[in-house]
Scaffold this motif. Sequence first.
Motif, mmCIF file in Angstrom:
data_model
loop_
_atom_site.group_PDB
_atom_site.id
_atom_site.type_symbol
_atom_site.label_atom_id
_atom_site.label_comp_id
_atom_site.label_asym_id
_atom_site.label_seq_id
_atom_site.Cartn_x
_atom_site.Cartn_y
_atom_site.Cartn_z
ATOM 1 N N GLY A 86 0.788 -1.223 0.000
ATOM 2 C CA GLY A 86 0.000 0.000 0.000
ATOM 3 C C GLY A 86 0.818 1.270 0.000
ATOM 4 O O GLY A 86 0.272 2.350 -0.220
ATOM 5 N N TRP A 87 2.119 1.162 0.251
ATOM 6 C CA TRP A 87 2.970 2.346 0.214
ATOM 7 C C TRP A 87 3.257 2.689 -1.237
ATOM 8 O O TRP A 87 3.607 1.827 -2.045
ATOM 9 N N LYS A 88 3.141 3.966 -1.567
ATOM 10 C CA LYS A 88 3.259 4.412 -2.949
ATOM 11 C C LYS A 88 4.622 5.046 -3.216
ATOM 12 O O LYS A 88 5.197 5.697 -2.356
ATOM 13 N N SER A 89 5.082 4.874 -4.445
ATOM 14 C CA SER A 89 6.360 5.451 -4.851
ATOM 15 C C SER A 89 6.239 6.955 -5.000
ATOM 16 O O SER A 89 5.363 7.451 -5.714
ATOM 17 N N ALA A 90 7.107 7.682 -4.306
ATOM 18 C CA ALA A 90 7.131 9.133 -4.414
ATOM 19 C C ALA A 90 8.343 9.607 -5.184
ATOM 20 O O ALA A 90 8.465 10.787 -5.511
ATOM 21 N N GLN A 91 9.247 8.679 -5.479
ATOM 22 C CA GLN A 91 10.485 9.010 -6.182
ATOM 23 C C GLN A 91 11.074 7.710 -6.697
ATOM 24 O O GLN A 91 11.097 6.710 -5.976
ATOM 25 N N ALA A 92 11.526 7.683 -7.934
ATOM 26 C CA ALA A 92 12.015 6.452 -8.543
ATOM 27 C C ALA A 92 13.515 6.543 -8.808
ATOM 28 O O ALA A 92 14.208 7.416 -8.289
ATOM 29 N N GLY A 93 14.019 5.625 -9.636
ATOM 30 C CA GLY A 93 15.437 5.653 -10.010
ATOM 31 C C GLY A 93 16.328 5.006 -8.971
ATOM 32 O O GLY A 93 15.947 4.053 -8.279
ATOM 33 N N THR A 94 17.536 5.556 -8.835
ATOM 34 C CA THR A 94 18.518 4.978 -7.919
ATOM 35 C C THR A 94 18.334 5.453 -6.479
ATOM 36 O O THR A 94 19.024 4.965 -5.582
ATOM 37 N N ARG A 95 17.412 6.404 -6.267
ATOM 38 C CA ARG A 95 17.134 6.898 -4.911
ATOM 39 C C ARG A 95 15.619 6.914 -4.681
ATOM 40 O O ARG A 95 15.024 7.966 -4.421
ATOM 41 N N PRO A 96 14.982 5.752 -4.752
ATOM 42 C CA PRO A 96 13.523 5.707 -4.646
ATOM 43 C C PRO A 96 13.048 5.918 -3.213
ATOM 44 O O PRO A 96 13.769 5.655 -2.245
ATOM 45 N N LYS A 97 11.807 6.389 -3.102
ATOM 46 C CA LYS A 97 11.182 6.607 -1.800
ATOM 47 C C LYS A 97 9.740 6.138 -1.879
ATOM 48 O O LYS A 97 9.052 6.368 -2.870
ATOM 49 N N PHE A 98 9.279 5.483 -0.821
ATOM 50 C CA PHE A 98 7.911 4.978 -0.756
ATOM 51 C C PHE A 98 7.255 5.505 0.521
ATOM 52 O O PHE A 98 7.839 5.453 1.603
ATOM 53 N N LEU A 99 6.021 6.015 0.376
ATOM 54 C CA LEU A 99 5.285 6.620 1.480
ATOM 55 C C LEU A 99 3.994 5.860 1.740
ATOM 56 O O LEU A 99 3.346 5.381 0.795
ATOM 57 N N PRO A 101 -0.035 5.828 2.794
ATOM 58 C CA PRO A 101 -1.074 6.757 2.319
ATOM 59 C C PRO A 101 -1.253 7.992 3.184
ATOM 60 O O PRO A 101 -1.695 9.030 2.697
ATOM 61 N N THR A 102 -0.929 7.919 4.484
ATOM 62 C CA THR A 102 -1.105 9.080 5.358
ATOM 63 C C THR A 102 0.098 10.005 5.340
ATOM 64 O O THR A 102 0.025 11.130 5.837
ATOM 65 N N GLY A 103 1.228 9.536 4.807
ATOM 66 C CA GLY A 103 2.436 10.344 4.795
ATOM 67 C C GLY A 103 3.190 10.357 6.113
ATOM 68 O O GLY A 103 4.169 11.093 6.255
ATOM 69 N N VAL A 104 2.776 9.537 7.076
ATOM 70 C CA VAL A 104 3.436 9.505 8.377
ATOM 71 C C VAL A 104 4.728 8.694 8.312
ATOM 72 O O VAL A 104 5.733 9.043 8.924
ATOM 73 N N TRP A 105 4.720 7.592 7.546
ATOM 74 C CA TRP A 105 5.868 6.686 7.491
ATOM 75 C C TRP A 105 6.445 6.649 6.077
ATOM 76 O O TRP A 105 5.738 6.853 5.089
ATOM 77 N N GLN A 106 7.729 6.348 5.993
ATOM 78 C CA GLN A 106 8.367 6.267 4.679
ATOM 79 C C GLN A 106 9.589 5.359 4.732
ATOM 80 O O GLN A 106 10.132 5.080 5.795
ATOM 81 N N ILE A 107 9.982 4.888 3.562
ATOM 82 C CA ILE A 107 11.230 4.160 3.397
ATOM 83 C C ILE A 107 11.871 4.639 2.106
ATOM 84 O O ILE A 107 11.172 4.860 1.107
ATOM 85 N N ARG A 108 13.162 4.851 2.135
ATOM 86 C CA ARG A 108 13.872 5.256 0.916
ATOM 87 C C ARG A 108 15.178 4.482 0.796
ATOM 88 O O ARG A 108 15.731 3.996 1.786
ATOM 89 N N PHE A 109 15.640 4.381 -0.431
ATOM 90 C CA PHE A 109 16.858 3.650 -0.746
ATOM 91 C C PHE A 109 17.810 4.556 -1.520
ATOM 92 O O PHE A 109 17.369 5.440 -2.254
ATOM 93 N N ASP A 110 19.086 4.312 -1.370
ATOM 94 C CA ASP A 110 20.104 4.942 -2.209
ATOM 95 C C ASP A 110 21.005 3.816 -2.697
ATOM 96 O O ASP A 110 21.795 3.251 -1.936
ATOM 97 N N THR A 111 20.847 3.470 -3.980
ATOM 98 C CA THR A 111 21.550 2.310 -4.530
ATOM 99 C C THR A 111 22.833 2.677 -5.264
ATOM 100 O O THR A 111 23.426 1.833 -5.927
ATOM 101 N N ARG A 112 23.274 3.919 -5.138
ATOM 102 C CA ARG A 112 24.483 4.337 -5.846
ATOM 103 C C ARG A 112 25.739 3.773 -5.202
ATOM 104 O O ARG A 112 26.790 3.656 -5.854
ATOM 105 N N GLY A 113 25.671 3.412 -3.937
ATOM 106 C CA GLY A 113 26.833 2.857 -3.251
ATOM 107 C C GLY A 113 27.884 3.913 -2.932
ATOM 108 O O GLY A 113 27.778 5.072 -3.327
ATOM 109 N N SER A 114 28.878 3.502 -2.166
ATOM 110 C CA SER A 114 29.958 4.405 -1.778
ATOM 111 C C SER A 114 31.211 3.599 -1.475
ATOM 112 O O SER A 114 31.139 2.451 -1.034
ATOM 113 N N LYS A 115 32.376 4.197 -1.713
ATOM 114 C CA LYS A 115 33.645 3.554 -1.372
ATOM 115 C C LYS A 115 33.959 3.669 0.117
ATOM 116 O O LYS A 115 34.913 3.063 0.598
ATOM 117 N N GLN A 116 33.158 4.454 0.831
ATOM 118 C CA GLN A 116 33.343 4.574 2.267
ATOM 119 C C GLN A 116 32.695 3.397 2.994
ATOM 120 O O GLN A 116 31.749 2.774 2.499
#
Length: 210
Positions: A86-99, A101-116
């Motif tokens: 039920g969480w909807k995509s608010a941003q796609a690509g390599t940095r997607p975010k899902f919210l 329906p109420t906008g209270v909770w979210q999850i986001r990813f950053d798949t670009r990686g880092s050498k750190q």
Amino acid sequence: MLTPRHQALLMTLAGMTVGVAVFGAVLVINGGNPFTAHDTPSGIVNSHPPSGTPTRTDGLQADSLQYVVQNFGSSNDPVSAEVPTGWKSAQAGTRPKFLDPTGVWQIRFDTRGSKQTPDELVANRERSIDEHDLKVLSRDGGTLIYTYTDRTRGPRMGLSRWISLDGGKSSAVEITVGGRPQDEAGLRAILQHATDTIKLPVAPGDNRPN
């Protein structure tokens, strides 16, 4: 002398008078409503909200969650993970975010990686957070857990995790979940489920940013 016909008429009128008096007494007893609580007229429904409907003071519970696979990343480096149903995509690509329906909770990813390393990125994120009442609860295992006060939404909680695929030498993906402090149990469950279900491509080269 009254005839039998007149006697019958008088008796009928007397019965009607008694009936009106009784009905008036019922109106007085019931506050002017001839229908009692147990005699709701046909077509009128007593509506009550479902007992399971959460309020804004309820915390997000882990056992209330169901998950669905979401695909993101890029065409050359596709990624997938399971997020709450039920969480909807608010941003796609390599940095997607899902919210939710109420906008209270979210999850986001950053798949670009880092050498750190994950620990280095935890320290960097902690230094970069510019929020009121920031309080770091944990910074172990490549995961930063913190609370702060948002000027619009009030008390908030964030959990950010960096995942390594080479024994901690670098970071392949970041997962961050957000909600309120009372949602901690549910937020931890969402973060762990995303960690367990994420599928990353095996890239032939190392093109991650520093």
